[in-house]
Design a protein around this motif. Structure first.
Motif, PDB file in Angstrom:
ATOM      1  N   LEU A  45      26.516 -22.080   5.064  1.00  0.00           N
ATOM      2  CA  LEU A  45      26.494 -23.119   6.094  1.00  0.00           C
ATOM      3  C   LEU A  45      25.146 -23.819   6.072  1.00  0.00           C
ATOM      4  N   ARG A  46      25.151 -25.061   6.541  1.00  0.00           N
ATOM      5  CA  ARG A  46      23.895 -25.801   6.603  1.00  0.00           C
ATOM      6  C   ARG A  46      23.240 -25.542   7.952  1.00  0.00           C
ATOM      7  N   GLN A  47      21.971 -25.289   7.935  1.00  0.00           N
ATOM      8  CA  GLN A  47      21.261 -24.966   9.165  1.00  0.00           C
ATOM      9  C   GLN A  47      20.105 -25.958   9.327  1.00  0.00           C
ATOM     10  N   ARG A  48      20.057 -26.587  10.500  1.00  0.00           N
ATOM     11  CA  ARG A  48      18.990 -27.560  10.754  1.00  0.00           C
ATOM     12  C   ARG A  48      17.772 -26.843  11.328  1.00  0.00           C
ATOM     13  N   ILE A  49      16.638 -27.020  10.675  1.00  0.00           N
ATOM     14  CA  ILE A  49      15.390 -26.424  11.159  1.00  0.00           C
ATOM     15  C   ILE A  49      14.583 -27.539  11.822  1.00  0.00           C
ATOM     16  N   GLU A  50      14.294 -27.364  13.108  1.00  0.00           N
ATOM     17  CA  GLU A  50      13.580 -28.433  13.808  1.00  0.00           C
ATOM     18  C   GLU A  50      12.492 -27.903  14.727  1.00  0.00           C
ATOM     19  N   THR A  60      20.177 -24.337   3.456  1.00  0.00           N
ATOM     20  CA  THR A  60      21.452 -23.621   3.373  1.00  0.00           C
ATOM     21  C   THR A  60      21.218 -22.163   3.774  1.00  0.00           C
ATOM     22  N   ARG A  62      23.802 -18.571   5.290  1.00  0.00           N
ATOM     23  CA  ARG A  62      25.167 -18.058   5.223  1.00  0.00           C
ATOM     24  C   ARG A  62      25.545 -17.425   6.547  1.00  0.00           C
ATOM     25  N   TYR A  97      13.639 -13.406   3.942  1.00  0.00           N
ATOM     26  CA  TYR A  97      12.935 -14.315   4.846  1.00  0.00           C
ATOM     27  C   TYR A  97      12.294 -15.430   4.028  1.00  0.00           C
ATOM     28  N   LYS A 114       8.004 -22.562   9.657  1.00  0.00           N
ATOM     29  CA  LYS A 114       8.938 -21.688  10.394  1.00  0.00           C
ATOM     30  C   LYS A 114       9.417 -20.602   9.442  1.00  0.00           C
ATOM     31  N   ARG A 115       9.513 -19.396   9.971  1.00  0.00           N
ATOM     32  CA  ARG A 115      10.023 -18.280   9.175  1.00  0.00           C
ATOM     33  C   ARG A 115      11.504 -18.128   9.515  1.00  0.00           C
ATOM     34  N   VAL A 116      12.341 -18.186   8.510  1.00  0.00           N
ATOM     35  CA  VAL A 116      13.788 -18.184   8.740  1.00  0.00           C
ATOM     36  C   VAL A 116      14.449 -17.050   7.969  1.00  0.00           C
ATOM     37  N   LYS A 117      15.317 -16.332   8.659  1.00  0.00           N
ATOM     38  CA  LYS A 117      16.068 -15.255   8.009  1.00  0.00           C
ATOM     39  C   LYS A 117      17.268 -15.856   7.297  1.00  0.00           C
TER      40      LYS A 117
ATOM     41  N   TYR B  80      15.295 -18.867  14.764  1.00  0.00           N
ATOM     42  CA  TYR B  80      16.194 -18.876  13.619  1.00  0.00           C
ATOM     43  C   TYR B  80      16.522 -17.475  13.139  1.00  0.00           C
ATOM     44  N   ASN B  81      15.913 -16.497  13.753  1.00  0.00           N
ATOM     45  CA  ASN B  81      16.188 -15.122  13.336  1.00  0.00           C
ATOM     46  C   ASN B  81      17.165 -14.433  14.280  1.00  0.00           C
TER      47      ASN B  81
END
Lengths: 130, 130
Positions: A45-50, A60, A62, A97, A114-117, B80-81
């Motif tokens: 899935l596409r995830q918007r980071i803002e 992208t 999941r 991450y 931003k740190r994203v899992k 986001y986590n």
């Protein structure tokens, strides 16, 4: 694990409300080979980071979705109100991450991170239901 | 709920690792109509009720077995986590307590009673996974 169910024992292949042998608890307890195959998949899935003041980015990631085995079986023991129970959850088996850098024009500092899992792999995993 | 899956939205009907719209979180969040039908059945089983010095009796009880929906979806939010997660467990929806009387010849008293939980109906039910 793909679909099927050919490994179902006679006792569990039957329709609901037919009689099971008293040993059915042990049949299920002794391993998953008597259970129907469950499934759990990763969907991208596409995830918007803002972030306020920054230009958002799409990454992208999941999601996990599936149908996992669960059961609840009265115990053949002294305490007839206890049960042998098990439940599996379709959830991330492997994550990573990542660091996402956003540009923030006119801000100080002009970039933010931003740190994203990120989910890599999903699987039916037993959870505690006791 | 019987099998099928005709109510699956385009976004979830696709094969794993195809792109989902960013709105897929809301699609699943807004109700179960977008999920594939899960199943959870009651299977009758014979349960032996026994007590030292007494004549055991066989009663009919039920076990629950099924494959229920579960998912784990990264949140479209500041954290986001975090994830929107849900897991259902095939377990008794309706139970009744029955009293089983065992004959215990030569014992004092000559009968013993056991209270046994009998499963009437099973259902996929959401459990806390937070």
């Amino acid at each position: 694990r793909s679909g099927g169910g050919s490994s179902l024992p006679h006792e569990l292949r039957i329709e609901p409300d037919k009689i099971l042998k008293p040993s059915s608890e042990e049949l299920i307890d002794s391993g998953t080979s008597y259970l129907r195959d469950d499934w759990c998949k990763a969907y991208t899935l596409r995830q918007r980071i803002e972030e306020p003041g920054c230009i958002s980015r799409i990454i992208t990631n999941r999601l996990c979705y599936g149908q996992c085995n669960s059961f609840y079986i009265p115990k053949q023991s002294n305490d007839y109100n206890q049960a042998f129970q098990s439940c599996s959850f379709c959830k991330p088996q492997k994550v990573a991450y990542i660091t996402v850098t956003l540009r923030c024009p006119g801000q100080d500092p002009p970039i933010k991170t931003k740190r994203v899992k990120r989910i890599k792999k999903c699987r039916c995993m037993a959870i505690d239901v006791s």
